[in-house]
Every structure is written in structure tokens, then in C-alpha cells.
Design an enzyme around this catalytic site. Structure first.
Site, PDB file in Angstrom:
ATOM      1  N   SER A 159     -21.014  23.452  22.397  1.00 51.49           N
ATOM      2  CA  SER A 159     -21.487  23.750  23.744  1.00 51.49           C
ATOM      3  C   SER A 159     -22.504  24.871  23.810  1.00 51.49           C
ATOM      4  O   SER A 159     -23.339  24.898  24.701  1.00 51.49           O
ATOM      5  CB  SER A 159     -20.298  24.127  24.645  1.00 51.49           C
ATOM      6  OG  SER A 159     -19.638  25.268  24.136  1.00 51.49           O
ATOM      7  N   CYS A 160     -22.463  25.825  22.892  1.00 50.13           N
ATOM      8  CA  CYS A 160     -23.256  27.030  23.131  1.00 50.13           C
ATOM      9  C   CYS A 160     -24.432  27.198  22.193  1.00 50.13           C
ATOM     10  O   CYS A 160     -25.210  28.123  22.334  1.00 50.13           O
ATOM     11  CB  CYS A 160     -22.375  28.274  23.023  1.00 50.13           C
ATOM     12  SG  CYS A 160     -21.930  28.705  21.320  1.00 50.13           S
ATOM     13  N   GLY A 161     -24.591  26.331  21.201  1.00 53.04           N
ATOM     14  CA  GLY A 161     -25.692  26.545  20.266  1.00 53.04           C
ATOM     15  C   GLY A 161     -25.431  27.740  19.379  1.00 53.04           C
ATOM     16  O   GLY A 161     -24.297  28.084  19.094  1.00 53.04           O
TER      17      GLY A 161
END
Length: 282
Positions: free
Chosen positions: A114-116
Site C-alpha cells: 500500500s505505501c511504496g
């Protein structure tokens, strides 16, 4: 190779009625990316297009820029104690002469679906590593009506989403609105990496005439990936982050958010949007 979807038993409650049924879920498995034999990153992804994902990830990291930079990508055999291949580890081999950035402990990262890249170095790092300035000549000009039509076309092309409801998507459109490629993944940044990686493998980088549409929000990581691929227009159906807007303003990226129906917000690079035409029709 893992499956894109898996089946699980669920208890379904509808208007007080209770039943048991199988449900189709999007698969999520770890992928370890190695660079010339050295572990570099682990991401949680939906299996499929793993080689493109790894290539696109390395474009965003400034390692790869052209098809000739890439020698090959292979799954690593013997990835488990018993020597079996799980198809969850890939090794990217660069061509002779390709300069490899210093892979320190800071860059040996774990990235979630989800957050890279959590803790990624900010604006200066992107500015110094981008291979192609966003300088589309003549500049891409996009009608607001064309942008407004893209989310429905993206949704219509999401085959796995129809079965699971749990996937993000990234799509590449031409400046005339032609759908050129679409990739899906449990992680929005993985979907973009798969799309950019396929472009690298096809020799299509930089994507200097492209519109990139993402199904969720526009984070800094997604803006970074657009800039590193030379993409001039990034549009998202949800909100951008403040750092994504800052990066877009500094690099010349056109950033559009809240693209829903006929409404949208233009956060940066408004010169590529035909605002006068839209105002005249209002």
C-alpha cells in the site's frame, strides 16, 4: 507462479439471512527483488507480471532507463530450504556497463502493498536521478472531457477487479485517449511498476506522450514513478498527497486528482489542460 485469485469460505449475512459460500479474493504474496544477485527489496504483490514489476521498480529507482540496460530477469531456483522454486524471488541482471547506485542498508528496503518505499528520500533524490525531464514538445494538451471519460474505461478493463473487488489498477492512455496498457495489483505502486516495466521491456521509454491514470490516490511514490518514466500527465480518482503536489510542481508534471464524473481538481501543470475550452463551455 502463484494464482491471481484464491477461494476462501465466508459467512454471508444479507438482510438477516445467514449463509455459507465461497468467495473469490485477490492473491497477495511476497516478491523479493534481487539486483545482480544481491537482495534489494521485498514487496507484497499480486502474482503475475513479476518481471515487469521488477523492471519498473528499477526504473523508479534510477537503475534502468532503456531496454538495452536490461540483460535478463529470472526466477531464482532453490529459493527455499528444500531447493524448490516458489516463484517469489526474481533476479534482475543489468547489461555490462550499467552504473549501479550504491545499495546501502538504507536502500535494502521492505515495501508494503500500500505505501511504496517507506522513508524514501524526497524531492532532491528524484530531481537528481530522473533521466528524462518532462519536456513534451509540442506539449500534450488534454481536454477535461477526455480526462473525465478515462475512469469508466479503466474500470471496464479491470478483469480481476470484477471477480474480487480488491485490486488497484494503473492504465496508460495516449494523448488522444486510446487505452494502450493496463495492469492490476493489490498495491497501487506495483500496478504502476508493472506498467512502466512493460514499457521498458518494449523499448517504449520515455513515455513522453502518455497519460497515466491510477485507481486510487496519488501518493508521492506514484508521482515519482511517473516522473522517472517521463510521463507528463498523472490523473487519480482520489486525492493526491502534499508531497506529490510539490514534486509535480517542481518537475513540471501535470497532476489531476478527484477525477470523478465531470469533476476534477488540477493541482499542478495546468498548462496541459484545455482550461479555456472548459471555461467557454461552462
Amino acid at each position: 507462479m502463484g494464482r491471481v485469485t484464491e477461494r476462501r469460505k465466508v459467512i454471508r449475512i444479507r438482510d438477516g439471512a445467514i449463509s455459507t459460500r465461497p468467495d473469490t479474493l485477490v492473491a497477495e504474496e511476497p516478491l523479493e527483488i534481487r539486483l545482480n544477485g544481491k537482495p534489494l527489496a521485498i514487496t507484497m504483490r499480486t502474482p503475475g507480471d513479476d518481471f515487469a514489476l521488477a523492471a519498473g521498480f528499477l526504473v523508479s529507482e534510477g537503475v534502468l532507463a532503456e531496454q538495452s540496460d536490461l540483460q535478463n530477469i529470472v526466477y531464482c531456483a532453490g529459493a527455499t530450504v528444500d531447493g524448490s522454486n516458489t516463484y517469489n524471488v526474481v533476479d534482475v541482471r543489468t547489461a555490462p556497463g550499467v552504473t549501479i547506485p550504491d545499495i546501502t542498508l538504507e536502500r535494502n528496503v521492505y515495501t508494503t502493498s500500500s505505501c511504496g518505499l517507506c522513508g524514501k528520500a524526497s524531492l532532491d533524490a528524484v530531481r537528481t536521478t530522473a533521466r528524462w525531464p518532462i519536456a513534451d514538445t509540442p506539449p500534450v494538451r488534454v481536454e477535461p472531457e477526455l480526462l473525465a471519460s478515462l475512469p469508466d474505461r479503466l474500470r471496464a478493463a479491470q478483469r480481476v477487479f470484477d471477480r474480487t473487488g480488491g485490486l488497484h489498477a494503473a492504465a496508460r492512455f495516449s494523448e488522444a485517449g486510446e487505452l494502450l496498457d493496463i495492469r492490476e495489483d493489490v498495491g497501487r505502486h506495483n500496478a504502476v511498476d508493472k506498467l512502466v516495466g512493460r514499457a521498458l521491456q518494449s523499448g517504449d521509454l520515455p513515455l513522453s506522450r502518455a497519460i497515466l491514470l491510477v485507481s486510487g490516490r496519488a501518493s508521492f511514490e506514484l508521482a515519482q514513478k511517473a516522473v522517472m518514466a517521463g510521463i507528463p500527465v498523472l490523473a487519480a480518482v482520489s486525492a493526491p498527497s502534499s508531497l506529490a503536489v510539490d514534486l509535480a510542481a517542481e518537475t513540471g508534471l501535470t497532476l489531476v486528482g478527484f477525477l470523478r464524473g465531470s469533476s476534477m481538481n488540477v493541482y499542478a501543470g495546468e498548462d496541459r489542460i484545455a482550461l479555456r475550452t472548459a471555461a467557454a463551455q461552462a
